[in-house]
Design a protein around this motif. Structure first.
Motif, PDB file in Angstrom:
ATOM      1  N   PRO A 155       0.810  -1.231   0.000  1.00  0.00           N
ATOM      2  CA  PRO A 155       0.000   0.000   0.000  1.00  0.00           C
ATOM      3  C   PRO A 155       0.835   1.270   0.000  1.00  0.00           C
ATOM      4  N   LEU A 156       2.040   1.214   0.572  1.00  0.00           N
ATOM      5  CA  LEU A 156       2.897   2.399   0.564  1.00  0.00           C
ATOM      6  C   LEU A 156       3.344   2.728  -0.853  1.00  0.00           C
ATOM      7  N   LEU A 157       3.747   1.703  -1.603  1.00  0.00           N
ATOM      8  CA  LEU A 157       4.123   1.925  -2.992  1.00  0.00           C
ATOM      9  C   LEU A 157       2.903   2.344  -3.813  1.00  0.00           C
ATOM     10  N   ALA A 158       1.754   1.734  -3.526  1.00  0.00           N
ATOM     11  CA  ALA A 158       0.533   2.097  -4.248  1.00  0.00           C
ATOM     12  C   ALA A 158       0.146   3.545  -3.980  1.00  0.00           C
ATOM     13  N   LEU A 159       0.369   4.015  -2.764  1.00  0.00           N
ATOM     14  CA  LEU A 159       0.076   5.411  -2.442  1.00  0.00           C
ATOM     15  C   LEU A 159       0.965   6.349  -3.253  1.00  0.00           C
ATOM     16  N   ALA A 160       2.252   5.984  -3.370  1.00  0.00           N
ATOM     17  CA  ALA A 160       3.173   6.814  -4.147  1.00  0.00           C
ATOM     18  C   ALA A 160       2.817   6.779  -5.634  1.00  0.00           C
ATOM     19  N   VAL A 161       2.558   5.589  -6.162  1.00  0.00           N
ATOM     20  CA  VAL A 161       2.216   5.458  -7.580  1.00  0.00           C
ATOM     21  C   VAL A 161       0.881   6.145  -7.874  1.00  0.00           C
ATOM     22  N   GLY A 162      -0.090   5.957  -6.976  1.00  0.00           N
ATOM     23  CA  GLY A 162      -1.395   6.583  -7.170  1.00  0.00           C
ATOM     24  C   GLY A 162      -1.337   8.097  -7.101  1.00  0.00           C
ATOM     25  N   THR A 163      -0.480   8.616  -6.229  1.00  0.00           N
ATOM     26  CA  THR A 163      -0.347  10.066  -6.124  1.00  0.00           C
ATOM     27  C   THR A 163       0.241  10.654  -7.406  1.00  0.00           C
ATOM     28  N   VAL A 164       1.219   9.955  -7.980  1.00  0.00           N
ATOM     29  CA  VAL A 164       1.807  10.416  -9.244  1.00  0.00           C
ATOM     30  C   VAL A 164       0.781  10.326 -10.375  1.00  0.00           C
ATOM     31  N   ALA A 165       0.010   9.248 -10.385  1.00  0.00           N
ATOM     32  CA  ALA A 165      -0.924   9.023 -11.495  1.00  0.00           C
ATOM     33  C   ALA A 165      -2.212   9.826 -11.365  1.00  0.00           C
ATOM     34  N   TYR A 166      -2.716   9.990 -10.122  1.00  0.00           N
ATOM     35  CA  TYR A 166      -4.042  10.583  -9.948  1.00  0.00           C
ATOM     36  C   TYR A 166      -4.052  11.802  -9.031  1.00  0.00           C
ATOM     37  N   GLY A 167      -2.893  12.149  -8.493  1.00  0.00           N
ATOM     38  CA  GLY A 167      -2.804  13.341  -7.672  1.00  0.00           C
ATOM     39  C   GLY A 167      -3.041  13.074  -6.190  1.00  0.00           C
ATOM     40  N   TRP A 168      -2.652  14.053  -5.398  1.00  0.00           N
ATOM     41  CA  TRP A 168      -2.817  13.984  -3.939  1.00  0.00           C
ATOM     42  C   TRP A 168      -4.123  14.681  -3.577  1.00  0.00           C
ATOM     43  N   GLY A 169      -4.981  13.943  -2.888  1.00  0.00           N
ATOM     44  CA  GLY A 169      -6.271  14.517  -2.540  1.00  0.00           C
ATOM     45  C   GLY A 169      -6.964  13.715  -1.468  1.00  0.00           C
ATOM     46  N   PRO A 170      -8.158  14.119  -1.103  1.00  0.00           N
ATOM     47  CA  PRO A 170      -8.890  13.414  -0.049  1.00  0.00           C
ATOM     48  C   PRO A 170      -9.309  12.018  -0.493  1.00  0.00           C
ATOM     49  N   LEU A 171      -9.614  11.183   0.474  1.00  0.00           N
ATOM     50  CA  LEU A 171     -10.098   9.837   0.209  1.00  0.00           C
ATOM     51  C   LEU A 171     -11.600   9.899  -0.036  1.00  0.00           C
ATOM     52  N   GLN A 172     -12.010   9.609  -1.252  1.00  0.00           N
ATOM     53  CA  GLN A 172     -13.420   9.612  -1.602  1.00  0.00           C
ATOM     54  C   GLN A 172     -14.053   8.295  -1.141  1.00  0.00           C
ATOM     55  N   LEU A 173     -15.061   8.380  -0.303  1.00  0.00           N
ATOM     56  CA  LEU A 173     -15.677   7.192   0.263  1.00  0.00           C
ATOM     57  C   LEU A 173     -16.767   6.650  -0.658  1.00  0.00           C
ATOM     58  N   PRO A 174     -16.825   5.331  -0.836  1.00  0.00           N
ATOM     59  CA  PRO A 174     -17.895   4.752  -1.673  1.00  0.00           C
ATOM     60  C   PRO A 174     -19.291   5.057  -1.140  1.00  0.00           C
ATOM     61  N   THR A 175     -19.399   5.252   0.183  1.00  0.00           N
ATOM     62  CA  THR A 175     -20.702   5.532   0.785  1.00  0.00           C
ATOM     63  C   THR A 175     -21.082   6.991   0.678  1.00  0.00           C
ATOM     64  N   GLY A 176     -20.204   7.812   0.127  1.00  0.00           N
ATOM     65  CA  GLY A 176     -20.466   9.237   0.023  1.00  0.00           C
ATOM     66  C   GLY A 176     -19.603  10.033   0.970  1.00  0.00           C
ATOM     67  N   GLY A 177     -19.273  11.232   0.594  1.00  0.00           N
ATOM     68  CA  GLY A 177     -18.410  12.064   1.424  1.00  0.00           C
ATOM     69  C   GLY A 177     -16.947  11.755   1.162  1.00  0.00           C
ATOM     70  N   SER A 178     -16.098  12.353   1.958  1.00  0.00           N
ATOM     71  CA  SER A 178     -14.659  12.181   1.786  1.00  0.00           C
ATOM     72  C   SER A 178     -13.952  12.376   3.120  1.00  0.00           C
ATOM     73  N   VAL A 179     -12.694  11.937   3.150  1.00  0.00           N
ATOM     74  CA  VAL A 179     -11.827  12.083   4.316  1.00  0.00           C
ATOM     75  C   VAL A 179     -10.609  12.879   3.875  1.00  0.00           C
ATOM     76  N   PRO A 180     -10.230  13.934   4.601  1.00  0.00           N
ATOM     77  CA  PRO A 180      -9.052  14.709   4.212  1.00  0.00           C
ATOM     78  C   PRO A 180      -7.822  13.828   4.025  1.00  0.00           C
TER      79      PRO A 180
END
Length: 296
Positions: A155-180
């Motif tokens: 997950p640490l590598l996925a966080l780095a790869v995901g940040t490069v690919a999709y940007g740094w931002g809040p966690l969008q929850l499937p149930t609605g809303g987000s987490v900073p």
């Protein structure tokens, strides 16, 4: 006339329990065992597989995109994977927690003692002399360390790869809303910690099997196989509440950390059950190995 004298034999030296300077606690240092395991080919291969997964997912999402929900129109964790780096890390953890992360845990813990026996080097380690309890403790500590590193690495590598690919931002929850974003990282850390705790049963089972057999593949395969059986039994709804006694029943309880309000009950129950089973299996491993006749 001289009186004969009787020569008494010199007293025998007191028996010595060990060689001068020998300390049982200094045998088979953790750094030596860790270096040995790090140089194993299976460690490098497993690390490469885990490192490749985030990039495979990025390519998969680039090709397939998002279908916008399941057949009933519900939004799932997979559908929010490309929302941010945190979402991508959560998705990678979700995709791997059920099976992929089971394999390195079973491999590192099941290949410990059995591999030494298969190489016929186990008896030479014990003749060094390394106490049996010290041998198991060193190998178990290193195996758990490598298992934890594998679970954290993905997950640490996925966080780095995901940040490069999709940007740094809040966690969008499937149930609605987000987490900073900052809180999302803490939530993911809780999830990773629970995944490691839930895998302690697999680690203990593989380690116990490793002390019972000289075939590493048997110990690793046995632990993975019983984990699969647990997943199958958990899918049998006819078992009702009995499924709650299966460690696999709680393996996805970490998703409660990705809710608007963090819910601890499922993770606490899962951790308690996993730790209980693990302690029993670890105790059986140490007890059985202490009485085992080592011939290989």
């Amino acid at each position: 006339m001289s009186t004969p004298t009787t020569t008494r034999p010199a007293p025998e030296p007191a028996p010595v329990d060990s060689a001068p300077g020998y300390r049982a606690g200094r045998t088979l240092p953790l750094r030596v065992e860790a270096l040995r395991q790090w140089k194993r080919r299976r460690t490098l291969v497993m690390g490469g597989i885990l490192a490749a997964l985030p990039f495979v997912l990025v390519v998969a999402f680039a090709i397939g995109g998002s279908d916008g929900g399941d057949r009933e129109g519900r939004i799932t964790l997979m559908d929010t994977a490309t929302a941010s780096g945190a979402n991508f890390a959560a998705t990678a953890l979700f995709a791997s927690a059920g099976f992929l992360l089971v394999v390195p845990v079973a491999l590192f813990c099941g290949d410990t003692v059995a591999s030494e026996a298969s190489w016929s080097s186990l008896r030479y380690l014990l003749a060094a002399p390394v106490p049996r309890s010290r041998l198991l403790a060193s190998k178990l500590a290193v195996a758990l360390g490598f298992s934890a590193a594998a679970i954290v690495f993905l997950p640490l590598l996925a966080l780095a790869v995901g940040t490069v690919a999709y940007g740094w931002g809040p966690l969008q929850l499937p149930t609605g809303g987000s987490v900073p974003a900052g809180d999302a990282v803490l939530r993911l850390a809780v999830a990773v910690a629970f995944v490691f705790a839930s895998q302690l049963v697999t680690a203990a089972l593989a380690f116990w099997l490793s002390t019972r057999t000289d075939a590493p593949l048997g110990a690793v395969g046995g632990a993975v196989g019983l984990t699969i059986v647990g997943n199958v039994l958990d899918a049998v709804t006819a078992l009702g509440d009995w499924r709650e006694f299966l460690p696999t029943h709680w393996q996805y309880a970490w998703i409660d950390a990705l809710q608007p309000q963090l819910e601890w009950s499922g993770m606490i129950k899962g951790t308690a059950l996993s730790v209980t089973f693990a302690l029993i299996l670890f105790a059986l491993a140490f007890r059985g190995f202490a009485r085992k006749d080592i011939v290989s």
